[in-house]
Design a protein around this motif. Structure first.
Motif, PDB file in Angstrom:
ATOM      1  N   VAL A 292       0.836  -1.207   0.000  1.00  0.00           N
ATOM      2  CA  VAL A 292       0.000   0.000   0.000  1.00  0.00           C
ATOM      3  C   VAL A 292       0.872   1.260   0.000  1.00  0.00           C
ATOM      4  CG1 VAL A 292      -1.635   1.355   1.376  1.00  0.00           C
ATOM      5  CG2 VAL A 292      -1.998  -1.094   1.071  1.00  0.00           C
ATOM      6  N   VAL A 293       1.924   1.260   0.819  1.00  0.00           N
ATOM      7  CA  VAL A 293       2.814   2.425   0.894  1.00  0.00           C
ATOM      8  C   VAL A 293       3.542   2.640  -0.429  1.00  0.00           C
ATOM      9  CG1 VAL A 293       4.920   3.327   1.976  1.00  0.00           C
ATOM     10  CG2 VAL A 293       3.123   2.324   3.385  1.00  0.00           C
ATOM     11  N   THR A 294       4.114   1.571  -0.994  1.00  0.00           N
ATOM     12  CA  THR A 294       4.880   1.727  -2.232  1.00  0.00           C
ATOM     13  C   THR A 294       3.990   2.125  -3.401  1.00  0.00           C
ATOM     14  OG1 THR A 294       4.729  -0.671  -2.611  1.00  0.00           O
ATOM     15  CG2 THR A 294       6.735   0.148  -1.590  1.00  0.00           C
ATOM     16  N   MET A 295       2.802   1.527  -3.492  1.00  0.00           N
ATOM     17  CA  MET A 295       1.892   1.888  -4.580  1.00  0.00           C
ATOM     18  C   MET A 295       1.325   3.294  -4.394  1.00  0.00           C
ATOM     19  SD  MET A 295       1.470   0.053  -7.195  1.00  0.00           S
ATOM     20  CE  MET A 295       1.850  -1.567  -7.841  1.00  0.00           C
ATOM     21  N   GLY A 296       1.042   3.665  -3.144  1.00  0.00           N
ATOM     22  CA  GLY A 296       0.566   5.018  -2.890  1.00  0.00           C
ATOM     23  C   GLY A 296       1.617   6.048  -3.257  1.00  0.00           C
ATOM     24  N   CYS A 297       2.855   5.805  -2.835  1.00  0.00           N
ATOM     25  CA  CYS A 297       3.946   6.730  -3.155  1.00  0.00           C
ATOM     26  C   CYS A 297       4.253   6.738  -4.650  1.00  0.00           C
ATOM     27  CB  CYS A 297       5.194   6.349  -2.364  1.00  0.00           C
ATOM     28  SG  CYS A 297       5.060   6.665  -0.592  1.00  0.00           S
ATOM     29  N   PRO A 419      -3.392 -12.828  -6.582  1.00  0.00           N
ATOM     30  CA  PRO A 419      -4.453 -12.046  -7.230  1.00  0.00           C
ATOM     31  C   PRO A 419      -5.101 -11.024  -6.303  1.00  0.00           C
ATOM     32  CG  PRO A 419      -4.628 -14.353  -7.859  1.00  0.00           C
ATOM     33  CD  PRO A 419      -3.607 -14.284  -6.776  1.00  0.00           C
ATOM     34  N   ALA A 420      -5.399 -11.415  -5.064  1.00  0.00           N
ATOM     35  CA  ALA A 420      -5.995 -10.477  -4.107  1.00  0.00           C
ATOM     36  C   ALA A 420      -5.025  -9.350  -3.780  1.00  0.00           C
ATOM     37  CB  ALA A 420      -6.408 -11.218  -2.831  1.00  0.00           C
ATOM     38  N   ALA A 421      -3.740  -9.689  -3.668  1.00  0.00           N
ATOM     39  CA  ALA A 421      -2.731  -8.669  -3.377  1.00  0.00           C
ATOM     40  C   ALA A 421      -2.635  -7.656  -4.508  1.00  0.00           C
ATOM     41  CB  ALA A 421      -1.372  -9.340  -3.149  1.00  0.00           C
ATOM     42  N   PHE A 422      -2.679  -8.137  -5.750  1.00  0.00           N
ATOM     43  CA  PHE A 422      -2.629  -7.218  -6.890  1.00  0.00           C
ATOM     44  C   PHE A 422      -3.899  -6.376  -6.986  1.00  0.00           C
ATOM     45  CE2 PHE A 422       1.084  -9.457  -8.607  1.00  0.00           C
ATOM     46  CZ  PHE A 422       1.776  -8.396  -9.166  1.00  0.00           C
ATOM     47  N   MET A 423      -5.033  -6.910  -6.531  1.00  0.00           N
ATOM     48  CA  MET A 423      -6.256  -6.116  -6.515  1.00  0.00           C
ATOM     49  C   MET A 423      -6.117  -4.963  -5.512  1.00  0.00           C
ATOM     50  SD  MET A 423     -10.216  -7.131  -5.620  1.00  0.00           S
ATOM     51  CE  MET A 423     -10.429  -8.273  -6.967  1.00  0.00           C
ATOM     52  N   ILE A 424      -5.554  -5.254  -4.344  1.00  0.00           N
ATOM     53  CA  ILE A 424      -5.329  -4.204  -3.350  1.00  0.00           C
ATOM     54  C   ILE A 424      -4.344  -3.166  -3.897  1.00  0.00           C
ATOM     55  CG2 ILE A 424      -4.338  -3.718  -1.068  1.00  0.00           C
ATOM     56  CD1 ILE A 424      -5.369  -6.481  -0.185  1.00  0.00           C
ATOM     57  N   ALA A 425      -3.248  -3.651  -4.469  1.00  0.00           N
ATOM     58  CA  ALA A 425      -2.242  -2.742  -5.022  1.00  0.00           C
ATOM     59  C   ALA A 425      -2.835  -1.888  -6.140  1.00  0.00           C
ATOM     60  CB  ALA A 425      -1.045  -3.542  -5.545  1.00  0.00           C
ATOM     61  N   GLY A 426      -3.608  -2.520  -7.017  1.00  0.00           N
ATOM     62  CA  GLY A 426      -4.217  -1.786  -8.124  1.00  0.00           C
ATOM     63  C   GLY A 426      -5.217  -0.750  -7.652  1.00  0.00           C
ATOM     64  N   THR A 427      -5.997  -1.081  -6.624  1.00  0.00           N
ATOM     65  CA  THR A 427      -6.974  -0.133  -6.091  1.00  0.00           C
ATOM     66  C   THR A 427      -6.282   1.104  -5.530  1.00  0.00           C
ATOM     67  OG1 THR A 427      -8.505  -1.938  -5.548  1.00  0.00           O
ATOM     68  CG2 THR A 427      -8.847   0.171  -4.430  1.00  0.00           C
ATOM     69  N   VAL A 428      -5.226   0.889  -4.741  1.00  0.00           N
ATOM     70  CA  VAL A 428      -4.458   2.009  -4.194  1.00  0.00           C
ATOM     71  C   VAL A 428      -3.823   2.819  -5.326  1.00  0.00           C
ATOM     72  CG1 VAL A 428      -2.459   2.635  -2.773  1.00  0.00           C
ATOM     73  CG2 VAL A 428      -4.005   0.819  -2.024  1.00  0.00           C
TER      74      VAL A 428
END
Length: 529
Positions: A292-297, A419-428
């Protein structure tokens, strides 16, 4: 005892072989084709709206006047343009949300192939909008193109992380970032006045999207599916072996097959995990926070603000309007070169130094850019320093923060969680993208030349977090990376290995028996978890 010695001997031989990893033809073609029809189009659509912005706004105004008999007011025109730019991120969010069931049902490769339907539909809508006299078609095309990007930016890194040996997983993962940069640069080149940057030709900028989509749709079906997906989710050992053989360029892939099976037996979990289950799993809590932090940044660090409004920034720096399209080319060229450099050194330097170092350099150049923009009216050469800072910020971003977040998301999680992790990353990712596109004009208007200090603060926060939390993942298996987080997640070694989630745990003996039976038979059974 004899079997154990033989096994150890075989392991040593395999480890010796693994140190020298060849890039097979299938591996190269799969990565290049996958990225060309996916991340390339994402980068292209980030920059393609810059050059024809004036012509598109004129088209909006003329269409409005033809329909209603009067010109559109400035506020409405600005709103329409902001929607056109930022709605791409809304489509991306939709794509990121729906990608999990799609990659589960169709597989990683087939998802990329089918995703081209969205790209072709979007290209037709946007390229024909001028002829049809409908700006709604352009806006609708942008949101459909966003859906394509949302799916591909999850499916592509997932595919690349699963087909690549761990020794080159970082370099292959950087292909995603490299093609984003190439896409941005291509959008800038095609937007030049000598090519499609003219009032009568701007629809061709959007029609060109069809070319990468069709190339991917034609070539990718002839390449193998992810061997991990075939083995762990489809339980088809025969196809998985053939896929490994083509991607690794060798006949004996018994070590790779056994490594994947051993990882699965250790983790005891081959059932696809939902987002809720993943969030409830203590053993991956800090991995999720780090993603979440890396994708947000990745989005909030300010680079997309530079891409969306690069012409305005150069104009504020004192560059003449007729020169801006050519100066803008330097940003795309620098971005591409920096991304290629990162891909070449990531397996030597590691993910951690490039990511933290990239954010650190961005902080420095954002600070210098703020001073330069504030004082440029008093010193004649400061506009050139502003341009240098913009190029330096882009290069700093691309050597680490521009691609490594996608690599880390693929490395942090086991097969069933990915897949769930990439969904979270993609959403952020897409929510942050939308926020920057929508809010940056207001931040710029309110803070003027100090607006980039906001992004410097975000980079500082991200770099500080990663310095204390992020372990190095270079040349490590998924199991080893999971173990690196065990202490921070406050779980025992056994629990970290199991990566179990509440309510879905069976005895290890039953799970291993079911899984082994299923793989040996090459078919899926309901009892597998």
């Amino acid at each position: 005892m004899e079997n154990k010695q033989q096994s150890n001997s075989t392991m040593k031989e395999n480890n010796a072989v693994k140190k020298k990893v060849n890039w097979s033809g299938s591996l190269i073609v799969a990565s290049l084709t996958g990225a060309f029809g996916s991340s390339f189009l994402y980068g292209y659509n980030l920059s393609v709206v810059n050059a024809p912005a004036g012509y598109i706004k004129k088209f909006y105004n003329e269409t409005w006047e033809r329909r209603y008999g009067f010109s559109v007011d400035e506020g409405t025109l600005t709103l329409l343009w902001s929607i056109t730019v930022s709605i791409f991120a809304i489509g991306g969010l939709v794509g990121a949300i729906i990608v999990t069931p799609i990659v589960k049902f169709f597989g990683r490769k087939c998802t990329l192939v089918l995703n081209n339907v969205f790209a072709v539909a979007a290209a037709l809508l946007m390229s024909l909008s001028l002829l049809a006299g409908s700006f709604e078609m352009l806006i609708l095309g942008r949101i459909i193109m966003g859906v394509d990007a949302g799916i591909s930016l999850s499916a592509l890194p997932m595919y690349l992380s699963e087909i690549s040996p761990k020794e080159i997983r970082g370099s292959l993962g950087q292909v995603t970032a490299i093609f984003i940069c190439i896409g941005v640069f291509t959008g800038q080149v095609l937007g030049l006045p000598e090519i499609f940057g003219q009032e009568s030709r701007w629809p061709f900028l959007f029609g060109a999207i069809i070319v990468p989509a069709l190339i991917q749709a034609v070539i990718l079906p002839f390449l193998p599916e992810s061997p991990r997906y075939l083995l762990l989710e489809k339980h088809n050992r025969s196809k998985a072996e053939k896929a490994f053989q083509r991607f690794l360029g060798k006949d004996d892939v018994s070590y790779e097959i056994e490594e994947v099976l051993a990882e699965s037996r250790v983790q005891r979990n081959t059932k696809l995990v939902s987002i809720v289950q993943l969030l409830r799993t203590r053993a991956v809590r800090w991995q999720i926070v780090t993603v979440v932090v890396t994708m947000g940044c990745y989005q909030l660090c300010g680079l997309n603000a530079i891409w969306y409004y690069t012409n305005n920034i150069f104009s504020e720096s004192g560059i003449k309007s007729e020169t801006i399209p050519y100066v803008t080319l330097s940003t795309g060229a620098v971005e591409t070169l920096a991304a290629v450099f990162s891909g070449l050194v990531i397996e030597r330097l590691g993910r951690r130094p490039l990511l933290i170092g990239g954010f650190g350099l961005m902080i420095v150049f954002f600070a210098v850019l703020t001073v330069s923009l504030t004082l440029q009216s008093t010193v004649h050469w400061l506009p050139y320093l502003s341009i240098f800072c913009i190029l330096a910020i882009i290069a700093s971003f691309c050597i680490g923060p521009g691609g490594i977040p996608f690599v880390l998301t693929g490395e942090f999680f086991q097969q069933s969680q990915r897949p769930a992790a990439f969904m979270i990353a993609g959403t952020v990712n897409w929510l942050s993208n939308f926020a920057v596109g929508l809010l940056f004009p207001f931040i710029q208007a309110g803070l003027q030349t100090y607006c980039f200090l906001v992004f410097a603060g975000i980079c500082f926060a991200g770099a500080t977090y990663l310095f204390f939390v992020l372990p190095e993942t270079k040349n490590k298996t998924f199991h080893e990376i999971s173990q690196a987080f065990a202490k921070r997640n406050k779980v025992t070694s056994d629990m970290q290995e199991m990566n179990h989630y509440p309510g879905e745990r069976k005895s290890s003996e039953e799970q291993e028996s079911n899984f082994t039976s299923s793989v040996d038979n090459g078919e899926t059974k309901k009892g597998i978890v």
